[in-house]
Design a protein around this motif. Structure first.
Motif, mmCIF file in Angstrom:
data_model
loop_
_atom_site.group_PDB
_atom_site.id
_atom_site.type_symbol
_atom_site.label_atom_id
_atom_site.label_comp_id
_atom_site.label_asym_id
_atom_site.label_seq_id
_atom_site.Cartn_x
_atom_site.Cartn_y
_atom_site.Cartn_z
ATOM 1 N N LEU A 44 0.830 -1.214 0.000
ATOM 2 C CA LEU A 44 0.000 0.000 0.000
ATOM 3 C C LEU A 44 0.859 1.257 0.000
ATOM 4 C CD1 LEU A 44 -2.834 -1.032 2.501
ATOM 5 C CD2 LEU A 44 -2.993 -0.832 0.004
ATOM 6 N N ALA A 45 1.934 1.248 0.797
ATOM 7 C CA ALA A 45 2.824 2.408 0.825
ATOM 8 C C ALA A 45 3.505 2.613 -0.532
ATOM 9 C CB ALA A 45 3.875 2.230 1.917
ATOM 10 N N THR A 46 3.924 1.511 -1.158
ATOM 11 C CA THR A 46 4.530 1.608 -2.485
ATOM 12 C C THR A 46 3.535 2.129 -3.507
ATOM 13 O OG1 THR A 46 5.992 -0.248 -1.948
ATOM 14 C CG2 THR A 46 5.739 0.334 -4.274
ATOM 15 N N LEU A 47 2.303 1.620 -3.437
ATOM 16 C CA LEU A 47 1.267 2.073 -4.366
ATOM 17 C C LEU A 47 0.962 3.555 -4.175
ATOM 18 C CD1 LEU A 47 -0.835 1.372 -6.525
ATOM 19 C CD2 LEU A 47 -2.412 0.744 -4.681
ATOM 20 N N LEU A 48 0.899 3.982 -2.911
ATOM 21 C CA LEU A 48 0.636 5.397 -2.634
ATOM 22 C C LEU A 48 1.758 6.273 -3.186
ATOM 23 C CD1 LEU A 48 -1.026 7.608 -1.251
ATOM 24 C CD2 LEU A 48 0.243 7.127 0.862
ATOM 25 N N GLY A 49 2.999 5.879 -2.938
ATOM 26 C CA GLY A 49 4.120 6.653 -3.470
ATOM 27 C C GLY A 49 4.132 6.682 -4.983
ATOM 28 N N ALA A 50 3.818 5.531 -5.618
ATOM 29 C CA ALA A 50 3.796 5.492 -7.081
ATOM 30 C C ALA A 50 2.688 6.367 -7.651
ATOM 31 C CB ALA A 50 3.622 4.043 -7.556
ATOM 32 N N VAL A 51 1.531 6.367 -6.984
ATOM 33 C CA VAL A 51 0.417 7.196 -7.463
ATOM 34 C C VAL A 51 0.759 8.680 -7.354
ATOM 35 C CG1 VAL A 51 -1.960 7.898 -6.958
ATOM 36 C CG2 VAL A 51 -1.365 5.475 -7.038
ATOM 37 N N VAL A 52 1.328 9.076 -6.215
ATOM 38 C CA VAL A 52 1.690 10.487 -6.028
ATOM 39 C C VAL A 52 2.754 10.905 -7.032
ATOM 40 C CG1 VAL A 52 2.713 12.145 -4.441
ATOM 41 C CG2 VAL A 52 1.046 10.490 -3.601
ATOM 42 N N LEU A 53 3.809 10.085 -7.164
ATOM 43 C CA LEU A 53 4.880 10.407 -8.109
ATOM 44 C C LEU A 53 4.354 10.406 -9.542
ATOM 45 C CD1 LEU A 53 7.860 10.959 -8.662
ATOM 46 C CD2 LEU A 53 8.245 8.484 -8.700
ATOM 47 N N GLY A 54 3.519 9.426 -9.867
ATOM 48 C CA GLY A 54 2.961 9.363 -11.217
ATOM 49 C C GLY A 54 2.090 10.563 -11.542
ATOM 50 N N SER A 55 1.288 11.010 -10.566
ATOM 51 C CA SER A 55 0.443 12.184 -10.805
ATOM 52 C C SER A 55 1.276 13.438 -11.016
ATOM 53 C CB SER A 55 -0.520 12.375 -9.629
ATOM 54 O OG SER A 55 0.200 12.628 -8.426
ATOM 55 N N ILE A 56 2.369 13.565 -10.251
ATOM 56 C CA ILE A 56 3.252 14.727 -10.429
ATOM 57 C C ILE A 56 3.900 14.692 -11.810
ATOM 58 C CG2 ILE A 56 5.362 15.841 -9.606
ATOM 59 C CD1 ILE A 56 4.630 14.911 -6.801
ATOM 60 N N LEU A 57 4.421 13.529 -12.199
ATOM 61 C CA LEU A 57 5.054 13.421 -13.514
ATOM 62 C C LEU A 57 4.055 13.641 -14.637
ATOM 63 C CD1 LEU A 57 7.454 10.376 -12.973
ATOM 64 C CD2 LEU A 57 8.054 12.784 -13.156
ATOM 65 N N LEU A 58 2.843 13.119 -14.488
ATOM 66 C CA LEU A 58 1.828 13.302 -15.520
ATOM 67 C C LEU A 58 1.467 14.779 -15.674
ATOM 68 C CD1 LEU A 58 -0.148 12.039 -17.532
ATOM 69 C CD2 LEU A 58 -1.787 11.788 -15.657
ATOM 70 N N MET A 59 1.281 15.471 -14.548
ATOM 71 C CA MET A 59 0.979 16.897 -14.617
ATOM 72 C C MET A 59 2.137 17.665 -15.238
ATOM 73 S SD MET A 59 -0.105 19.457 -11.496
ATOM 74 C CE MET A 59 1.425 19.141 -10.607
ATOM 75 N N LEU A 60 3.380 17.290 -14.898
ATOM 76 C CA LEU A 60 4.551 17.963 -15.448
ATOM 77 C C LEU A 60 4.643 17.741 -16.953
ATOM 78 C CD1 LEU A 60 7.177 19.533 -14.995
ATOM 79 C CD2 LEU A 60 8.305 17.352 -14.513
ATOM 80 N N ILE A 61 4.359 16.524 -17.398
ATOM 81 C CA ILE A 61 4.422 16.230 -18.833
ATOM 82 C C ILE A 61 3.340 16.980 -19.597
ATOM 83 C CG2 ILE A 61 4.130 14.404 -20.555
ATOM 84 C CD1 ILE A 61 5.443 12.485 -18.552
ATOM 85 N N VAL A 62 2.117 16.954 -19.072
ATOM 86 C CA VAL A 62 0.999 17.618 -19.765
ATOM 87 C C VAL A 62 1.231 19.115 -19.843
ATOM 88 C CG1 VAL A 62 -1.462 18.146 -19.621
ATOM 89 C CG2 VAL A 62 -0.660 15.810 -19.191
ATOM 90 N N GLU A 63 1.584 19.743 -18.724
ATOM 91 C CA GLU A 63 1.780 21.194 -18.711
ATOM 92 C C GLU A 63 3.065 21.599 -19.434
ATOM 93 O OE1 GLU A 63 -0.235 23.434 -17.659
ATOM 94 O OE2 GLU A 63 -1.732 22.159 -16.700
ATOM 95 N N GLY A 64 4.106 20.783 -19.321
ATOM 96 C CA GLY A 64 5.370 21.135 -19.949
ATOM 97 C C GLY A 64 5.338 21.034 -21.454
ATOM 98 N N LEU A 65 4.654 20.022 -21.988
ATOM 99 C CA LEU A 65 4.601 19.855 -23.443
ATOM 100 C C LEU A 65 3.856 21.002 -24.123
ATOM 101 C CD1 LEU A 65 4.010 16.016 -23.857
ATOM 102 C CD2 LEU A 65 6.096 17.314 -24.318
ATOM 103 N N ARG A 66 2.979 21.658 -23.407
ATOM 104 C CA ARG A 66 2.263 22.796 -24.001
ATOM 105 C C ARG A 66 3.203 23.939 -24.353
ATOM 106 N NH1 ARG A 66 -2.934 23.280 -19.853
ATOM 107 N NH2 ARG A 66 -3.898 21.267 -20.401
ATOM 108 N N GLY A 67 4.284 24.052 -23.637
ATOM 109 C CA GLY A 67 5.216 25.140 -23.903
ATOM 110 C C GLY A 67 6.356 24.776 -24.833
ATOM 111 N N PHE A 68 6.408 23.524 -25.321
ATOM 112 C CA PHE A 68 7.493 23.116 -26.199
ATOM 113 C C PHE A 68 7.271 23.647 -27.611
ATOM 114 C CE2 PHE A 68 9.292 20.747 -22.958
ATOM 115 C CZ PHE A 68 10.423 20.086 -23.380
ATOM 116 N N SER A 69 8.293 24.284 -28.147
ATOM 117 C CA SER A 69 8.282 24.800 -29.520
ATOM 118 C C SER A 69 9.724 25.047 -29.931
ATOM 119 C CB SER A 69 7.467 26.093 -29.604
ATOM 120 O OG SER A 69 8.065 27.116 -28.828
#
Length: 303
Positions: free
Chosen positions: A42-67
């Motif tokens: 459960l602790a591993t799953l919680l950490g993976a979910v939190v880290l995954g959500s941060i990375l997903l938000m970073l990828i989605v928001e960051g790719l918008r500014g790529f040019s």
């Protein structure tokens, strides 16, 4: 009369009394083991979910500014549109390269001394103690130290001060890794070189360094990843610059960590978008360095 038949019932009785107790202990251990495994999962799953959500938000928001402009134009002024982070990327590359170029020979030589020459001497113990302090020291304190020693002395911010601050942060990582890797080299290799009449310096260069080269390179790459995203020391040494910096690195030098910090707190949407893109870029760079370090270390173990 043989007394052995009389001992058998007693031994069977003792075993019968001990069996329930042993069974209860085993069952309790199995239950505790399962409970601990579930908690760890459960602790591993919680950490993976939190880290995954941060990375997903970073990828989605960051790719918008790529040019293309992101990598070819300097950072824009307040309230202006467009622009890129080319000057910040170049400044980070220059100061990171300067830091790792300074830290690598110092760290490798110090680690070699600790593993090959000093070993258990008082000087070696003192160096290890100071190295451990630098490893755990907050980077902002290192920035303040370099600010006092270099920035105030030179009369202004500079990329040289930023490179020195990053070198101080990277050096203890390289020292520790080099010493650990050299200690793993088998003693018979050194003895074989000494038996051929080679001096210790030649044995170190041609035997021990070659045997531990994968681990040493891994330490250098890990130190590079460590300093690539440092913000606090650069705030006190290189600061920032919204235009191309001077070739002599004097004055404020643009860099990705400070740019991200300043632009993320700004009220301008364009600046915040550039901050997201810069954060994604520096995250990918650090991830690539970490993967490369693991590949080098695995290759060294395979050989």
């Amino acid at each position: 009369m043989d007394a052995r038949p009389n001992l058998a019932p007693a031994s069977h009785g003792a075993a019968a009394l001990a069996a329930p107790t042993w069974g209860r202990v085993r069952a309790g251990r199995r239950t505790a083991d399962r409970a601990l495994k579930i908690l760890c999962a459960l602790a591993t799953l919680l950490g993976a979910v939190v880290l995954g959500s941060i990375l997903l938000m970073l990828i989605v928001e960051g790719l918008r500014g790529f040019s293309l402009a992101l990598f070819t134009e300097p950072t824009p002024g307040p309230g202006s549109e467009g622009g890129g982070i080319a000057n910040a990327i170049l400044g980070s590359l220059v100061m990171t390269t300067l830091g790792i170029v300074v830290a690598t020979p110092v760290g490798v030589m110090a680690g070699t001394y600790l593993a090959e020459y000093g070993k258990t001497s008082k000087l070696a113990d003192l160096i290890r103690f100071l190295n451990d302090i630098l490893l755990s020291a907050p980077s902002i304190l290192i920035g303040l130290f370099v600010y006092t020693v270099m920035v105030r002395t030179m009369g202004g911010y500079s990329g040289w001060a930023g490179g020195v601050a990053l070198a101080i942060i990277a050096t203890p990582v390289i020292v520790r890794t080099t010493e650990d890797m050299l200690r793993l080299v088998p003693g018979p290799l050194r003895e074989a070189g000494a038996a051929l009449g080679a001096p210790p310096s030649l044995v170190i260069r041609h035997v021990t360094w070659r045997a531990a080269q994968a681990g040493i390179v891994t330490g250098i790459l890990l130190a590079l990843a460590r300093i690539a995203g440092e913000t606090a020391p650069l705030l006190f040494t290189a600061l920032n610059n919204n235009s191309w910096f001077s070739p002599n690195l004097m004055g404020g030098v643009a860099n990705l960590p400070v740019m991200i910090y300043q632009f993320a707190l700004s009220p301008y949407e364009n600046w915040r978008q550039l901050a997201w893109a810069g954060a994604l870029l520096i995250t990918v760079a650090i991830l690539a360095l970490s993967i490369t370090a693991r590949v080098f270390l695995r290759g060294g173990k395979a050989r």
